[in-house]
Motif scaffolding. Structure first.
Motif, PDB file in Angstrom:
ATOM      1  N   LEU A   9     -14.361  10.290  29.945  1.00 31.87           N
ATOM      2  CA  LEU A   9     -15.434  10.013  30.904  1.00 31.87           C
ATOM      3  C   LEU A   9     -16.775  10.509  30.380  1.00 31.87           C
ATOM      4  CD1 LEU A   9     -13.653  10.893  34.275  1.00 31.87           C
ATOM      5  CD2 LEU A   9     -14.257   8.619  33.418  1.00 31.87           C
ATOM      6  N   GLU A  10     -16.768  11.699  29.754  1.00 32.94           N
ATOM      7  CA  GLU A  10     -18.009  12.234  29.184  1.00 32.94           C
ATOM      8  C   GLU A  10     -18.493  11.358  28.035  1.00 32.94           C
ATOM      9  OE1 GLU A  10     -21.256  14.812  28.568  1.00 32.94           O
ATOM     10  OE2 GLU A  10     -19.886  14.499  30.257  1.00 32.94           O
ATOM     11  N   LEU A  11     -17.565  10.872  27.209  1.00 32.45           N
ATOM     12  CA  LEU A  11     -17.925   9.992  26.106  1.00 32.45           C
ATOM     13  C   LEU A  11     -18.527   8.694  26.625  1.00 32.45           C
ATOM     14  CD1 LEU A  11     -17.936   9.121  23.148  1.00 32.45           C
ATOM     15  CD2 LEU A  11     -15.513   8.487  23.399  1.00 32.45           C
ATOM     16  N   LEU A  12     -17.908   8.132  27.650  1.00 29.00           N
ATOM     17  CA  LEU A  12     -18.431   6.900  28.229  1.00 29.00           C
ATOM     18  C   LEU A  12     -19.829   7.107  28.803  1.00 29.00           C
ATOM     19  CD1 LEU A  12     -17.957   3.960  29.016  1.00 29.00           C
ATOM     20  CD2 LEU A  12     -16.860   4.766  31.114  1.00 29.00           C
ATOM     21  N   SER A  13     -20.041   8.255  29.456  1.00 31.40           N
ATOM     22  CA  SER A  13     -21.353   8.558  30.003  1.00 31.40           C
ATOM     23  C   SER A  13     -22.400   8.657  28.900  1.00 31.40           C
ATOM     24  CB  SER A  13     -21.288   9.864  30.803  1.00 31.40           C
ATOM     25  OG  SER A  13     -22.562  10.215  31.297  1.00 31.40           O
ATOM     26  N   LEU A  14     -22.058   9.295  27.790  1.00 32.00           N
ATOM     27  CA  LEU A  14     -22.997   9.416  26.677  1.00 32.00           C
ATOM     28  C   LEU A  14     -23.344   8.043  26.104  1.00 32.00           C
ATOM     29  CD1 LEU A  14     -21.483  12.520  24.831  1.00 32.00           C
ATOM     30  CD2 LEU A  14     -23.594  12.443  26.157  1.00 32.00           C
ATOM     31  N   LEU A  15     -22.357   7.164  25.990  1.00 34.42           N
ATOM     32  CA  LEU A  15     -22.602   5.830  25.453  1.00 34.42           C
ATOM     33  C   LEU A  15     -23.511   5.009  26.359  1.00 34.42           C
ATOM     34  CD1 LEU A  15     -19.020   4.956  24.134  1.00 34.42           C
ATOM     35  CD2 LEU A  15     -21.054   5.406  22.745  1.00 34.42           C
ATOM     36  N   GLN A  16     -23.492   5.311  27.659  1.00 32.48           N
ATOM     37  CA  GLN A  16     -24.360   4.598  28.595  1.00 32.48           C
ATOM     38  C   GLN A  16     -25.784   5.138  28.580  1.00 32.48           C
ATOM     39  OE1 GLN A  16     -22.047   5.139  32.207  1.00 32.48           O
ATOM     40  NE2 GLN A  16     -21.310   3.032  32.130  1.00 32.48           N
TER      41      GLN A  16
END
Length: 329
Positions: A9-16
């Motif tokens: 979830l943190e990785l996805l947030s960073l990519l956004q």
């Protein structure tokens, strides 16, 4: 260290948040190895999130638009409804415009290609009650918001009040919604100073991909700066008043309008006010519910006299009408 689910979830947030990330930068933010980052990217892809990779030393990862919606528990109709609803909120006056705008930017970033015409069709087929100003171009607003979120330099054509368009290069800082307009506070790279731009006069160019370190400005300071620039730039008429109220009380009444106030004593102050014409200024001052005297501004005095005459005439006509329940004859 975060567990796998929380890390994804943190990785996805960073990519956004940003357009491009190197594996080293992601590993540093997540506190893991680059090998773990590659494995997590693979897990996101298996879940349906379209993550592009560019090889090489300067390569990295980017969240791309996909051929299918990521697993957000939304079907196609729900995704279209959410996008259209967020678009309506983004140009409304509900107090959550910026939150709706950032959510819309995230959603449209991963919206499948086959759904985008449906969203556009709903927008084009929807009519609204005409306002004083033309509707705002959501694509322009979204481009500005994305550049702010990603700390990416923004290029755009800007139409000045006279009608001429000129290119601008900026580091966008913050969007401010005030009245019928959206304003961008940005650092102008060619003028080496802060500037305020109306978004409806902007035509964003292709993304630059150039990052910058955002300057730290308090939210309250951003709003004050934008309001001051926009308000005073529109003033074509100014006047000075003696106000029979304390400087603090008067300042509270006129917020957020940038009025220069000078305290005299505990119960009076002087203030410089302005507007685009004396009549509008007279009406605005009358609504402040405070006793004033005009120190400098003959046109404002005449405007007050016109306003007083109009009010007396309105009251006189009302008093000449028969009261409810009166019987004639």
């Amino acid at each position: 260290m975060l567990n796998t689910s929380a890390r994804l979830l943190e990785l996805l947030s960073l990519l956004q948040i940003r357009r491009d990330w190197t594996s080293v930068a992601l590993a540093g933010r997540l506190g893991v190895s680059t090998r773990t980052v590659r494995a997590d990217i693979g897990r996101l892809r298996s879940l349906g999130y379209p993550v592009d990779a560019r090889p090489g030393v300067s390569g990295g990862y980017r969240l791309a638009a996909g051929s299918a919606m990521p697993p957000l528990l939304l079907d196609d109709d729900e995704a279209v409804a959410v996008a259209v609803g967020l678009g309506s909120l983004a140009v409304g006056r509900a107090g959550i415009e910026e939150t709706a705008l950032t959510a819309l930017a995230k959603l449209e970033h991963v919206l499948p290609a086959h759904l985008r015409p449906r969203v556009a069709a709903v927008r084009e087929a929807t009519s609204t009650v005409p306002a004083l100003e033309p509707p705002l171009d959501l694509s322009a607003l979204g481009s500005v918001a994305a550049a702010i979120r990603g700390h990416e330099r923004l290029r755009f054509g800007y139409t000045k009040p006279g009608g001429a368009e000129e290119p601008r290069r900026t580091e966008p800082q913050r969007l401010v919604s005030w009245g019928p307009f959206w304003y961008l506070l940005a650092w102008d790279l060619d003028r080496d100073d802060w500037r305020v731009f109306r978004v409806d006069r902007m035509v964003p160019r292709a993304p630059t991909g150039v990052r910058f370190r955002a300057r730290v400005i308090a939210e309250a300071d951003v709003v004050r700066f934008v309001v001051a620039r926009v308000s005073k730039a529109a003033w074509t008429y100014r006047a000075r008043l003696l106000v029979h109220a304390s400087a603090a009380d008067f300042a509270a009444k006129v917020m957020p309008i940038p009025v220069e106030i000078e305290a005299i004593d505990a119960s009076s102050c002087r203030a410089e006010v302005g507007a685009d014409d004396p009549d509008r200024l007279a009406l605005w001052v009358a609504q402040l519910d405070v006793d004033i005297e005009v120190i400098d501004g003959d046109e404002l005095v005449v405007a007050f006299e016109r306003l007083a005459t109009r009010f007396r005439m309105a009251a006189r006509r009302r008093s000449s009408l028969p009261m409810k329940g009166d019987v004639e004859g």
